[in-house]
Design an enzyme around this catalytic site. Structure first.
Site, PDB file in Angstrom:
ATOM      1  N   PHE A  12      -4.257  -0.978   4.288  1.00  0.00           N
ATOM      2  CA  PHE A  12      -4.942   0.317   4.257  1.00  0.00           C
ATOM      3  C   PHE A  12      -4.922   0.914   2.838  1.00  0.00           C
ATOM      4  O   PHE A  12      -5.981   1.106   2.219  1.00  0.00           O
ATOM      5  CB  PHE A  12      -4.276   1.231   5.299  1.00  0.00           C
ATOM      6  CG  PHE A  12      -4.497   2.678   5.079  1.00  0.00           C
ATOM      7  CD1 PHE A  12      -5.788   3.192   4.995  1.00  0.00           C
ATOM      8  CD2 PHE A  12      -3.421   3.540   4.947  1.00  0.00           C
ATOM      9  CE1 PHE A  12      -5.995   4.550   4.780  1.00  0.00           C
ATOM     10  CE2 PHE A  12      -3.614   4.889   4.739  1.00  0.00           C
ATOM     11  CZ  PHE A  12      -4.900   5.398   4.650  1.00  0.00           C
ATOM     12  N   ASP A  32      -2.461 -11.195   0.058  1.00  0.00           N
ATOM     13  CA  ASP A  32      -2.201 -10.561   1.355  1.00  0.00           C
ATOM     14  C   ASP A  32      -2.107 -11.641   2.421  1.00  0.00           C
ATOM     15  O   ASP A  32      -2.890 -12.599   2.400  1.00  0.00           O
ATOM     16  CB  ASP A  32      -3.354  -9.598   1.690  1.00  0.00           C
ATOM     17  CG  ASP A  32      -2.943  -8.539   2.704  1.00  0.00           C
ATOM     18  OD1 ASP A  32      -3.000  -7.340   2.362  1.00  0.00           O
ATOM     19  OD2 ASP A  32      -2.573  -8.901   3.831  1.00  0.00           O
ATOM     20  N   ASN A  33      -1.185 -11.503   3.351  1.00  0.00           N
ATOM     21  CA  ASN A  33      -1.079 -12.521   4.411  1.00  0.00           C
ATOM     22  C   ASN A  33      -1.841 -12.099   5.667  1.00  0.00           C
ATOM     23  O   ASN A  33      -1.750 -12.749   6.704  1.00  0.00           O
ATOM     24  CB  ASN A  33       0.387 -12.825   4.748  1.00  0.00           C
ATOM     25  CG  ASN A  33       1.083 -11.653   5.412  1.00  0.00           C
ATOM     26  OD1 ASN A  33       0.536 -10.553   5.472  1.00  0.00           O
ATOM     27  ND2 ASN A  33       2.279 -11.882   5.908  1.00  0.00           N
ATOM     28  N   GLY A  37      -2.585  -6.225   7.168  1.00  0.00           N
ATOM     29  CA  GLY A  37      -3.835  -6.062   6.414  1.00  0.00           C
ATOM     30  C   GLY A  37      -4.975  -6.757   7.149  1.00  0.00           C
ATOM     31  O   GLY A  37      -4.737  -7.615   7.994  1.00  0.00           O
ATOM     32  N   ALA A 118       5.675   0.287  -4.434  1.00  0.00           N
ATOM     33  CA  ALA A 118       5.405   1.238  -3.348  1.00  0.00           C
ATOM     34  C   ALA A 118       6.660   1.433  -2.531  1.00  0.00           C
ATOM     35  O   ALA A 118       7.201   0.487  -1.959  1.00  0.00           O
ATOM     36  CB  ALA A 118       4.287   0.708  -2.464  1.00  0.00           C
ATOM     37  N   TYR A 150      13.897   0.089   7.728  1.00  0.00           N
ATOM     38  CA  TYR A 150      12.754   0.205   6.818  1.00  0.00           C
ATOM     39  C   TYR A 150      13.125   1.007   5.569  1.00  0.00           C
ATOM     40  O   TYR A 150      12.995   0.527   4.439  1.00  0.00           O
ATOM     41  CB  TYR A 150      11.576   0.844   7.569  1.00  0.00           C
ATOM     42  CG  TYR A 150      10.356   1.065   6.724  1.00  0.00           C
ATOM     43  CD1 TYR A 150       9.853   0.054   5.916  1.00  0.00           C
ATOM     44  CD2 TYR A 150       9.700   2.292   6.735  1.00  0.00           C
ATOM     45  CE1 TYR A 150       8.727   0.263   5.142  1.00  0.00           C
ATOM     46  CE2 TYR A 150       8.573   2.498   5.976  1.00  0.00           C
ATOM     47  CZ  TYR A 150       8.094   1.487   5.177  1.00  0.00           C
ATOM     48  OH  TYR A 150       6.981   1.710   4.412  1.00  0.00           O
ATOM     49  N   LYS A 154      13.654  -0.364   1.629  1.00  0.00           N
ATOM     50  CA  LYS A 154      12.912   0.164   0.479  1.00  0.00           C
ATOM     51  C   LYS A 154      13.857   0.795  -0.549  1.00  0.00           C
ATOM     52  O   LYS A 154      13.600   0.762  -1.745  1.00  0.00           O
ATOM     53  CB  LYS A 154      11.870   1.176   0.958  1.00  0.00           C
ATOM     54  CG  LYS A 154      10.630   0.507   1.517  1.00  0.00           C
ATOM     55  CD  LYS A 154       9.913  -0.207   0.388  1.00  0.00           C
ATOM     56  CE  LYS A 154       8.700  -0.936   0.853  1.00  0.00           C
ATOM     57  NZ  LYS A 154       8.023  -1.625  -0.274  1.00  0.00           N
TER      58      LYS A 154
END
Ligand code: UDP
Length: 325
Positions: A12, A32-33, A37, A118, A150, A154
């Protein structure tokens, strides 16, 4: 003009970033896998002379090494994302979000490539403060609650990036996203706005979890993407961590009301307990509001679209998409 690698470029946010970089005249390689996505996110750019799309995983070190050769700037967006996906598959979250980032940072430091990493507002966990600056403490829940995997994964990425910056002078900028929304976002991974809009367009009800008094700030992906590009181009941002998003809070119940007002005032709201939505072990974050003054000071820009403008744009896109299906 730069040669850019966008990992997660069919996702996205990644697809909007890819589109904007191409508009600015840069060359873009997407890796991208196609797990979360989708190829369709880039279909309008198919055949663009400056775009190359490689389908494969960032967990494949050989592919990663091959793809980073000759790159000037790496936008590292590939990750396991979405509260629902992360709660359902913590192993994938940890494997996708930690080791590949380390491999990428190490090779970027050797090749002197600029990096945007990110990250996410999830790193603050359930910090009870009204507004979070980048220096706030991280308040994770226990490891028995998969949600925190998560934010924790990160946070480790951030530690790694800052360590590579200090030790090897890696020019890296870390962006913590706060509820980025817009066209192309889908609801399967739990994101609230596409779910509410879809439910409303189907005639309702809108399903709000818990009491709906939890608070979020929503930013339009186009404005977020502009902030990312400015940060990477700003020498004073290197080695820094930045909140990126809107600082205008709304409750989830208020969000539902705004969507109902725009689509059909007769639609009703249903309330669903968290344990029915996400399972027994789930813990939500009640309030998530960023302080974005560091972003403003550094790049003289902040996302400024109102929630109404953002919702109008998403509803317009969703209606057009449903018509073409
Ligand atoms: N939410 C909801 N209904 C849904 C999906 C989400 O009420 O169908 C709530 C969710 O509990 C959370 C908020 O909306 O409090 C934002 O959820 P999202 O997953 O979009 O973002 P995050 O929780 O990561 O901020």
């Amino acid at each position: 003009m730069a040669r850019c690698l966008v990992t997660g470029g069919a996702g996205f946010i990644g697809s909007h970033l890819t589109e904007r970089l191409l508009e600015l005249g840069h060359e873009v390689i997407v890796l991208d896998n196609l797990s979360t996505g989708r190829r369709a996110n880039l279909s309008h750019l198919e055949g663009h002379a400056k775009l190359t799309v490689r389908t494969g995983s960032i967990t494949d070190p050989v592919l990663l090494a091959e793809t980073t050769v000759g790159i000037d700037v790496i936008y590292h967006l590939a990750a396991a994302v979405g509260v629902k996906l992360v709660a359902d598959d913590p192993v994938r979250t940890i494997e996708t979000n930690i080791y590949p980032t380390e491999v990428l940072l190490r090779s970027a430091a050797q090749a002197k490539q600029r990096v945007f990493l990110a990250s996410t507002s999830e790193v603050y966990g359930k910090n009870p403060k009204e507004r979070w600056t980048e220096e706030e403490d991280l308040h994770f829940g226990p490891t028995t609650r998969p949600r925190w995997a998560y934010g924790c994964s990160k946070a480790i990425d951030e530690f790694l990036a800052l360590a590579y910056h200090r030790k090897f002078d890696l020019p890296v900028v870390i962006g913590r996203f706060f509820n980025v929304v817009g066209p192309r976002q889908v609801g399967h991974y739990g994101m609230v706005i596409p779910r509410f809009v879809e439910q409303a367009l189907n005639g309702g009800p809108i399903v709000v979890y818990d009491d709906g008094e939890q608070v979020r700030c929503f930013a339009h992906v186009r404005e977020v993407v502009d902030a990312i590009i400015r940060l990477v181009d700003s020498p004073t941002a290197q080695g820094g961590v930045f909140n990126i998003g809107s600082d205008a809070p709304v409750s989830i119940r208020g969000l539902a009301a705004e969507i109902i007002k725009r689509i059909d005032p007769k639609i009703s709201i249903e309330f669903l307990p968290y344990h029915d939505a996400y399972g027994e072990d789930f813990e939500d974050v009640r309030r998530r509001v960023p302080d974005i003054s560091k972003l403003e000071r550094t790049i003289h820009y902040k996302p400024s679209m109102t929630l109404g403008e953002i919702l109008d744009d998403i509803i317009r896109w969703k209606r057009a998409q449903r018509q073409s299906d």
